[in-house]
Design an enzyme around this catalytic site. Structure first.
Site, PDB file in Angstrom:
ATOM      1  N   ASN A   8      -2.572   6.237  -0.338  1.00 54.88           N
ATOM      2  CA  ASN A   8      -2.669   6.213   1.123  1.00 54.88           C
ATOM      3  C   ASN A   8      -1.362   6.787   1.665  1.00 54.88           C
ATOM      4  O   ASN A   8      -0.378   6.074   1.829  1.00 54.88           O
ATOM      5  CB  ASN A   8      -2.887   4.764   1.594  1.00 54.88           C
ATOM      6  CG  ASN A   8      -2.989   4.665   3.105  1.00 54.88           C
ATOM      7  OD1 ASN A   8      -3.070   5.680   3.796  1.00 54.88           O
ATOM      8  ND2 ASN A   8      -2.991   3.439   3.620  1.00 54.88           N
ATOM      9  N   LYS A  10      -0.530   7.780   4.474  1.00 56.10           N
ATOM     10  CA  LYS A  10      -0.211   7.406   5.868  1.00 56.10           C
ATOM     11  C   LYS A  10       0.361   8.605   6.626  1.00 56.10           C
ATOM     12  O   LYS A  10      -0.175   9.705   6.525  1.00 56.10           O
ATOM     13  CB  LYS A  10       0.744   6.201   5.865  1.00 56.10           C
ATOM     14  CG  LYS A  10       0.188   5.023   5.049  1.00 56.10           C
ATOM     15  CD  LYS A  10       0.888   3.719   5.317  1.00 56.10           C
ATOM     16  CE  LYS A  10       0.319   2.619   4.455  1.00 56.10           C
ATOM     17  NZ  LYS A  10       0.805   1.297   4.784  1.00 56.10           N
ATOM     18  N   HIS A  98      -8.518  -0.232   7.508  1.00 60.25           N
ATOM     19  CA  HIS A  98      -7.130  -0.530   7.158  1.00 60.25           C
ATOM     20  C   HIS A  98      -6.474  -1.357   8.277  1.00 60.25           C
ATOM     21  O   HIS A  98      -6.720  -1.112   9.462  1.00 60.25           O
ATOM     22  CB  HIS A  98      -6.344   0.765   6.918  1.00 60.25           C
ATOM     23  CG  HIS A  98      -5.014   0.510   6.288  1.00 60.25           C
ATOM     24  ND1 HIS A  98      -3.928   0.052   7.003  1.00 60.25           N
ATOM     25  CD2 HIS A  98      -4.598   0.594   5.000  1.00 60.25           C
ATOM     26  CE1 HIS A  98      -2.907  -0.112   6.172  1.00 60.25           C
ATOM     27  NE2 HIS A  98      -3.295   0.205   4.951  1.00 60.25           N
ATOM     28  N   GLU A 170      -6.166  -6.457   0.557  1.00 61.93           N
ATOM     29  CA  GLU A 170      -4.808  -6.076   0.930  1.00 61.93           C
ATOM     30  C   GLU A 170      -4.295  -7.050   1.995  1.00 61.93           C
ATOM     31  O   GLU A 170      -4.577  -6.876   3.197  1.00 61.93           O
ATOM     32  CB  GLU A 170      -4.794  -4.635   1.475  1.00 61.93           C
ATOM     33  CG  GLU A 170      -3.397  -4.181   1.841  1.00 61.93           C
ATOM     34  CD  GLU A 170      -3.324  -2.673   2.043  1.00 61.93           C
ATOM     35  OE1 GLU A 170      -2.896  -1.980   1.106  1.00 61.93           O
ATOM     36  OE2 GLU A 170      -3.692  -2.193   3.118  1.00 61.93           O
ATOM     37  N   SER A 219       2.414  -3.342  -1.326  1.00 65.72           N
ATOM     38  CA  SER A 219       3.693  -3.308  -2.056  1.00 65.72           C
ATOM     39  C   SER A 219       3.553  -3.053  -3.557  1.00 65.72           C
ATOM     40  O   SER A 219       4.368  -3.541  -4.339  1.00 65.72           O
ATOM     41  CB  SER A 219       4.481  -4.610  -1.840  1.00 65.72           C
ATOM     42  OG  SER A 219       4.886  -4.709  -0.503  1.00 65.72           O
ATOM     43  N   GLY A 240       0.624   2.634  -0.832  1.00 63.21           N
ATOM     44  CA  GLY A 240       1.159   3.258   0.381  1.00 63.21           C
ATOM     45  C   GLY A 240       2.469   3.957   0.099  1.00 63.21           C
ATOM     46  O   GLY A 240       2.503   5.073  -0.412  1.00 63.21           O
TER      47      GLY A 240
HETATM   48  P1  PGA Z   1       2.300  -0.257   0.711  1.00 64.91           P
HETATM   49  O1  PGA Z   1       1.038   0.099   1.635  1.00 64.91           O
HETATM   50  O2  PGA Z   1       1.936   0.123  -0.687  1.00 64.91           O
HETATM   51  O3  PGA Z   1       3.412   0.575   1.273  1.00 64.91           O
HETATM   52  O4  PGA Z   1       2.530  -1.717   0.859  1.00 64.91           O
HETATM   53  C1  PGA Z   1      -0.253  -0.101   1.201  1.00 64.91           C
HETATM   54  C2  PGA Z   1      -1.220   0.180   2.307  1.00 64.91           C
HETATM   55  O5  PGA Z   1      -0.960  -0.171   3.470  1.00 64.91           O
HETATM   56  O6  PGA Z   1      -2.294   0.760   2.074  1.00 64.91           O
END
Ligand code: PGA
Length: 271
Positions: A8, A10, A98, A170, A219, A240
């Site tokens: 992801n 983002k 999400h 999540e 994370s 992410g």
């Molecule tokens: P992260 O994000 O791995 O940075 O915690 C995961 C996500 O929001 O899909």
């Protein structure tokens, strides 16, 4: 069963130069590897989809998706991207529901349900994100939240289509951008996985439920996958921040691919 590592991205790759650098690094790290039971699904910002797709379609273990898509296929909907547009660009997946879209764009379960319905209609596989906020966790509402999100988001999904969905647990508070990295315990993650299966049993047959991929997000990096994914028996991860580093993303996929969890007894609870 296959493992799914979902990148992801983002809005991390905010300029063309960053995208080019990311692609270059991905190719450098991926060119000498082969993944047999693990698929890396890259979900970039829509505007960079085509350039990333063209550069990486050479890898058989890489697929492509978006971080969202709309509940109609065409028409007067300013700014939206439809599942049919995604299909015609060779995308096969869409992250839906999400928590960042729920938080910043006030997306609700009914909208997510409509998006899932349309995506499935176009043979796009939805990656449905569910999970509780920190306040909900503190109020001991995790079970309630998961039940509500699952039943409302899947309300238009019938028996024939449920196997196409990837469900991602999540917890909102575990997402790296929401503070210092904190993960639920392996037992907590496994508890939610079992809860998801139990809830689905009320609507779908047991054979189909066995085939649904349940993954973890929040994370995850290469050091945390044992605790976050292998111990609780998750079939992949939504990544992410760490997906902005191709080396790390590919390393996670390689670790998943190298562990035959069906025979490794130390990963209790795996499927
Ligand atoms: P992260 O994000 O791995 O940075 O915690 C995961 C996500 O929001 O899909």
């Amino acid at each position: 069963m296959k493992n799914y590592i979902i990148a992801n991205l983002k809005m991390y790759l905010s300029r063309k130069e960053k995208v080019d650098y990311w692609i270059e690094n991905f190719i450098k790290n991926a060119k000498n590897i082969n993944l047999e039971g693990t698929e890396i699904i890259i979900c970039p910002p829509a505007i960079f989809f085509e350039s990333i797709y063209q550069a990486l379609k050479q890898f058989s273990f890489v697929s492509f998706g978006l971080q969202n898509c709309f509940w109609e296929n065409e028409g007067s909907y300013t700014g939206e991207i439809s599942p049919s547009m995604l299909v015609s660009s060779s995308g096969r997946y869409a992250i839906l529901g999400h928590s960042e879209r729920r938080k910043y764009l006030k997306e609700n379960n009914e909208q997510v349900a409509l998006k899932i319905k349309q995506a499935l209609h176009e043979n796009i596989r939805p990656i449905l994100c569910i999970g509780e906020t920190l306040d909900e966790k503190k109020a001991d509402m995790t079970v309630e939240v998961i039940k509500k999100q699952l039943s409302q988001c899947l309300k238009y999904v019938n028996q024939g289509k449920i196997e196409d969905i990837i469900i991602c647990y999540e917890p909102v508070w575990a997402i790296s951008s929401n503070g210092p990295a904190r993960l639920p315990s392996s037992n907590e993650i496994m508890g939610v996985k079992l809860l998801i299966k139990k809830i689905l049993t009320e609507k779908y047959n047991a054979k189909s439920i066995e085939k649904i991929a349940i993954i973890y997000g929040g994370s995850v990096d290469s050091k945390k996958i044992d605790e976050a994914c292998f111990s609780p028996g998750m079939q992949g991860a939504l990544i992410g921040k760490a997906s902005s580093l191709p080396f790390e993303l590919i390393k996670i996929a390689q670790i998943f691919d190298s562990v035959d969890m069906s025979v490794n007894k130390s990963f209790a609870g795996y499927r």
